[in-house]
Design a protein around this motif. Structure first.
Motif, PDB file in Angstrom:
ATOM      1  N   LYS A 126     -14.744  27.018  26.087  1.00 12.16           N
ATOM      2  CA  LYS A 126     -13.434  26.318  25.821  1.00 12.16           C
ATOM      3  C   LYS A 126     -13.032  25.650  26.900  1.00 12.16           C
ATOM      4  O   LYS A 126     -12.793  26.265  28.212  1.00 12.16           O
ATOM      5  CB  LYS A 126     -12.534  27.026  25.115  1.00 12.16           C
ATOM      6  CG  LYS A 126     -11.234  26.730  24.706  1.00 12.16           C
ATOM      7  CD  LYS A 126     -10.310  27.553  23.892  1.00 12.16           C
ATOM      8  CE  LYS A 126      -9.779  28.527  24.433  1.00 12.16           C
ATOM      9  NZ  LYS A 126      -8.656  29.515  23.832  1.00 12.16           N
TER      10      LYS A 126
ATOM     11  N   ASN B 172      -9.214  27.823  12.890  1.00  6.00           N
ATOM     12  CA  ASN B 172      -8.465  28.155  14.266  1.00  6.00           C
ATOM     13  C   ASN B 172      -7.827  27.049  14.726  1.00  6.00           C
ATOM     14  O   ASN B 172      -7.435  27.160  15.818  1.00  6.00           O
ATOM     15  CB  ASN B 172      -9.309  29.137  15.074  1.00  6.00           C
ATOM     16  CG  ASN B 172      -9.687  30.379  14.731  1.00  6.00           C
ATOM     17  OD1 ASN B 172      -8.950  31.236  14.134  1.00  6.00           O
ATOM     18  ND2 ASN B 172     -10.931  30.818  14.702  1.00  6.00           N
ATOM     19  N   ILE B 173      -8.321  26.053  14.016  1.00  2.97           N
ATOM     20  CA  ILE B 173      -7.832  24.709  14.710  1.00  2.97           C
ATOM     21  C   ILE B 173      -6.445  24.191  13.991  1.00  2.97           C
ATOM     22  O   ILE B 173      -6.049  24.303  13.072  1.00  2.97           O
ATOM     23  CB  ILE B 173      -8.761  23.403  14.147  1.00  2.97           C
ATOM     24  CG1 ILE B 173     -10.131  23.903  14.687  1.00  2.97           C
ATOM     25  CG2 ILE B 173      -8.119  22.142  14.625  1.00  2.97           C
ATOM     26  CD1 ILE B 173     -10.517  23.467  16.153  1.00  2.97           C
ATOM     27  N   GLN B 174      -5.555  23.903  15.097  1.00  2.00           N
ATOM     28  CA  GLN B 174      -4.285  23.633  14.987  1.00  2.00           C
ATOM     29  C   GLN B 174      -3.927  22.164  14.613  1.00  2.00           C
ATOM     30  O   GLN B 174      -3.018  21.667  13.908  1.00  2.00           O
ATOM     31  CB  GLN B 174      -3.356  24.258  15.895  1.00  2.00           C
ATOM     32  CG  GLN B 174      -3.249  26.042  16.170  1.00  2.00           C
ATOM     33  CD  GLN B 174      -2.187  26.356  17.087  1.00  2.00           C
ATOM     34  OE1 GLN B 174      -1.357  25.708  17.591  1.00  2.00           O
ATOM     35  NE2 GLN B 174      -2.520  27.644  17.639  1.00  2.00           N
TER      36      GLN B 174
ATOM     37  N   ASN C 294      -4.861  19.516  24.554  1.00  5.89           N
ATOM     38  CA  ASN C 294      -5.837  19.574  23.531  1.00  5.89           C
ATOM     39  C   ASN C 294      -6.988  20.615  23.981  1.00  5.89           C
ATOM     40  O   ASN C 294      -7.371  20.833  25.044  1.00  5.89           O
ATOM     41  CB  ASN C 294      -6.428  18.152  23.560  1.00  5.89           C
ATOM     42  CG  ASN C 294      -5.457  17.159  23.180  1.00  5.89           C
ATOM     43  OD1 ASN C 294      -4.985  16.834  21.814  1.00  5.89           O
ATOM     44  ND2 ASN C 294      -4.989  16.406  24.257  1.00  5.89           N
TER      45      ASN C 294
ATOM     46  N   ASP D 194      -9.909  20.332  19.159  1.00  8.93           N
ATOM     47  CA  ASP D 194      -8.658  20.639  18.304  1.00  8.93           C
ATOM     48  C   ASP D 194      -7.651  19.743  19.078  1.00  8.93           C
ATOM     49  O   ASP D 194      -7.293  19.853  20.044  1.00  8.93           O
ATOM     50  CB  ASP D 194      -8.523  22.081  18.767  1.00  8.93           C
ATOM     51  CG  ASP D 194      -7.177  22.384  17.966  1.00  8.93           C
ATOM     52  OD1 ASP D 194      -6.530  21.594  17.386  1.00  8.93           O
ATOM     53  OD2 ASP D 194      -6.794  23.499  18.051  1.00  8.93           O
TER      54      ASP D 194
ATOM     55  N   ASP E 232      -6.204  18.091  14.514  1.00 10.41           N
ATOM     56  CA  ASP E 232      -7.216  17.490  14.006  1.00 10.41           C
ATOM     57  C   ASP E 232      -8.412  17.820  14.481  1.00 10.41           C
ATOM     58  O   ASP E 232      -8.560  18.164  15.771  1.00 10.41           O
ATOM     59  CB  ASP E 232      -7.178  15.787  14.068  1.00 10.41           C
ATOM     60  CG  ASP E 232      -6.058  15.351  13.515  1.00 10.41           C
ATOM     61  OD1 ASP E 232      -5.465  16.213  12.342  1.00 10.41           O
ATOM     62  OD2 ASP E 232      -5.516  14.129  13.630  1.00 10.41           O
ATOM     63  N   MET E 233      -9.282  18.478  13.629  1.00  9.70           N
ATOM     64  CA  MET E 233     -10.738  19.007  14.095  1.00  9.70           C
ATOM     65  C   MET E 233     -11.634  17.605  14.202  1.00  9.70           C
ATOM     66  O   MET E 233     -11.815  17.218  13.124  1.00  9.70           O
ATOM     67  CB  MET E 233     -11.059  20.221  13.147  1.00  9.70           C
ATOM     68  CG  MET E 233     -12.635  20.748  13.572  1.00  9.70           C
ATOM     69  SD  MET E 233     -13.048  22.077  12.444  1.00  9.70           S
ATOM     70  CE  MET E 233     -14.719  22.150  12.896  1.00  9.70           C
TER      71      MET E 233
ATOM     72  N   MET F 234     -14.461  27.744  12.514  1.00 10.01           N
ATOM     73  CA  MET F 234     -13.930  26.886  13.604  1.00 10.01           C
ATOM     74  C   MET F 234     -12.629  26.291  13.040  1.00 10.01           C
ATOM     75  O   MET F 234     -11.577  26.107  13.562  1.00 10.01           O
ATOM     76  CB  MET F 234     -14.713  25.943  14.005  1.00 10.01           C
ATOM     77  CG  MET F 234     -15.991  26.420  14.831  1.00 10.01           C
ATOM     78  SD  MET F 234     -15.353  27.504  16.494  1.00 10.01           S
ATOM     79  CE  MET F 234     -14.422  26.344  17.471  1.00 10.01           C
ATOM     80  N   ALA F 235     -12.922  25.800  11.676  1.00 15.52           N
ATOM     81  CA  ALA F 235     -11.484  24.999  11.074  1.00 15.52           C
ATOM     82  C   ALA F 235     -10.551  25.998  10.984  1.00 15.52           C
ATOM     83  O   ALA F 235      -9.313  25.456  10.953  1.00 15.52           O
ATOM     84  CB  ALA F 235     -12.066  24.467   9.965  1.00 15.52           C
TER      85      ALA F 235
ATOM     86  N   ARG G 182      -4.455  17.698  19.534  1.00 20.25           N
ATOM     87  CA  ARG G 182      -3.047  17.841  18.967  1.00 20.25           C
ATOM     88  C   ARG G 182      -2.212  16.742  19.528  1.00 20.25           C
ATOM     89  O   ARG G 182      -0.959  16.956  19.244  1.00 20.25           O
ATOM     90  CB  ARG G 182      -2.615  19.352  19.737  1.00 20.25           C
ATOM     91  CG  ARG G 182      -3.800  20.486  19.333  1.00 20.25           C
ATOM     92  CD  ARG G 182      -3.105  21.750  20.200  1.00 20.25           C
ATOM     93  NE  ARG G 182      -4.043  22.717  19.537  1.00 20.25           N
ATOM     94  CZ  ARG G 182      -4.018  24.049  19.903  1.00 20.25           C
ATOM     95  NH1 ARG G 182      -2.958  24.283  20.722  1.00 20.25           N
ATOM     96  NH2 ARG G 182      -4.664  24.985  19.529  1.00 20.25           N
TER      97      ARG G 182
ATOM     98  N   TYR H  40     -14.168  22.588  22.623  1.00 19.72           N
ATOM     99  CA  TYR H  40     -15.217  23.680  22.601  1.00 19.72           C
ATOM    100  C   TYR H  40     -16.672  23.052  22.543  1.00 19.72           C
ATOM    101  O   TYR H  40     -16.874  21.995  21.961  1.00 19.72           O
ATOM    102  CB  TYR H  40     -15.017  24.437  21.203  1.00 19.72           C
ATOM    103  CG  TYR H  40     -13.479  25.085  20.933  1.00 19.72           C
ATOM    104  CD1 TYR H  40     -13.510  26.531  21.313  1.00 19.72           C
ATOM    105  CD2 TYR H  40     -12.730  24.556  20.348  1.00 19.72           C
ATOM    106  CE1 TYR H  40     -12.167  26.916  21.118  1.00 19.72           C
ATOM    107  CE2 TYR H  40     -11.362  25.005  20.171  1.00 19.72           C
ATOM    108  CZ  TYR H  40     -11.157  26.301  20.231  1.00 19.72           C
ATOM    109  OH  TYR H  40      -9.881  26.990  20.389  1.00 19.72           O
TER     110      TYR H  40
END
Length: 268
Positions: free
Chosen positions: A162, A196-198, A168, A215, A200-201, A193-194, A217, A171
């Motif tokens: 990571k 834990n994404i805050q 942002n 991720d 847009d993935m 994974m999705a 942001r 990974y």
């Protein structure tokens, strides 16, 4: 480094009694083939020169290794019998050849507007793409190969590194096992994974030996992602696509990332 010098270096390092070298001056390509079977592989010299300026001798070492392994596979008698654990899916660009040099179609599944799914028999240091001739010989159905390849893919490591840039998160999966980009087909992994994404993935497969999940942001994140994927794409041994994908509820949508703006969905 120029084409003439690179051609001479490759010929010296790949020279064997049973090999012939054919240089296409117009396309700036060098073909290395077996004199008896006339099977071989063609490499584009400008692409190697570009990598040489960045990696120096390592770029040539990679090409020599790739050619040697590819030529070793060609003409060998491979079997799928008792090889179920060694079948994997591989991601390639839509510009990748759809058939062997002998005109035998590969077993291919459509994936996205930018990528296709091929299937490979892992041979240790390299692998052979599965074609219709091999399938017919072993009496294997398409569905059986698909199921086994996906099952084996789920057994591969999904450990990621990571990095945080301008708020942002990015990974990176880069095990160099030949199937890093193939992890994009591991639906369970992407869904985990999705969770834990805050922001847009995003998912990127710029070349065969890396998978990048973003991720994103803030607005800056998209500019960073565009530069990052282009850099990986340009430096990859098996380039796939410089475009990234938005991941949304199990679906991948190719996107164009416009500088200083959020991405625009690609219209097919």
């Amino acid at each position: 480094m120029d084409s003439t010098k690179l051609k001479r270096i490759l010929e010296e390092r790949l020279q064997k009694d049973n090999r012939a070298f054919i240089f296409n001056r117009e396309k700036d390509e060098l073909r290395i083939e077996n004199k008896e079977s006339e099977k071989g592989i063609t490499v584009s010299l400008p692409g190697i020169i570009a990598k040489w300026h960045e990696k120096k001798e390592k770029a040539i070492d990679e090409v020599v290794y790739y050619v040697e392994e590819a030529l070793a596979v060609m003409g060998a008698d491979h079997s799928l019998l008792d090889q179920e654990k060694h079948i994997f899916p591989v991601i390639r660009s839509t510009s990748f050849p759809k058939e062997t040099t002998e005109g035998v179609p590969f077993f291919i599944d459509e994936h996205t507007a930018e990528t296709r799914i091929y299937y490979a028999l892992d041979l240790g240091k390299t692998y052979r793409l599965i074609d219709e001739r091999l399938m017919k010989k072993e009496n294997w159905t398409e569905e059986r190969i698909r199921e086994m390849a996906r099952f084996n893919l789920r057994s591969l490591s999904t450990d990621m590194k990571k990095d945080e840039v301008s708020g942002n998160l990015f990974y990176f999966l880069n095990t160099n096992d030949g199937y890093d980009s193939s992890r994009v087909l591991n639906e369970k992994f992407l869904k985990e994974m999705a969770e834990n994404i805050q922001g847009d993935m995003t998912v990127s497969v710029p070349h065969g030996d890396v998978l990048i999940i973003g991720d994103i942001r803030n607005e800056t994140g998209y500019d960073i992602l565009a530069q990052m994927t282009m850099s990986f794409f340009a430096g990859g041994h098996v380039p796939i696509t410089a475009l990234s994908f938005i991941y949304d509820e199990g679906h991948l949508e190719p996107i164009f990332i416009m500088a200083k703006n959020r991405p625009a969905e690609r219209k097919n």
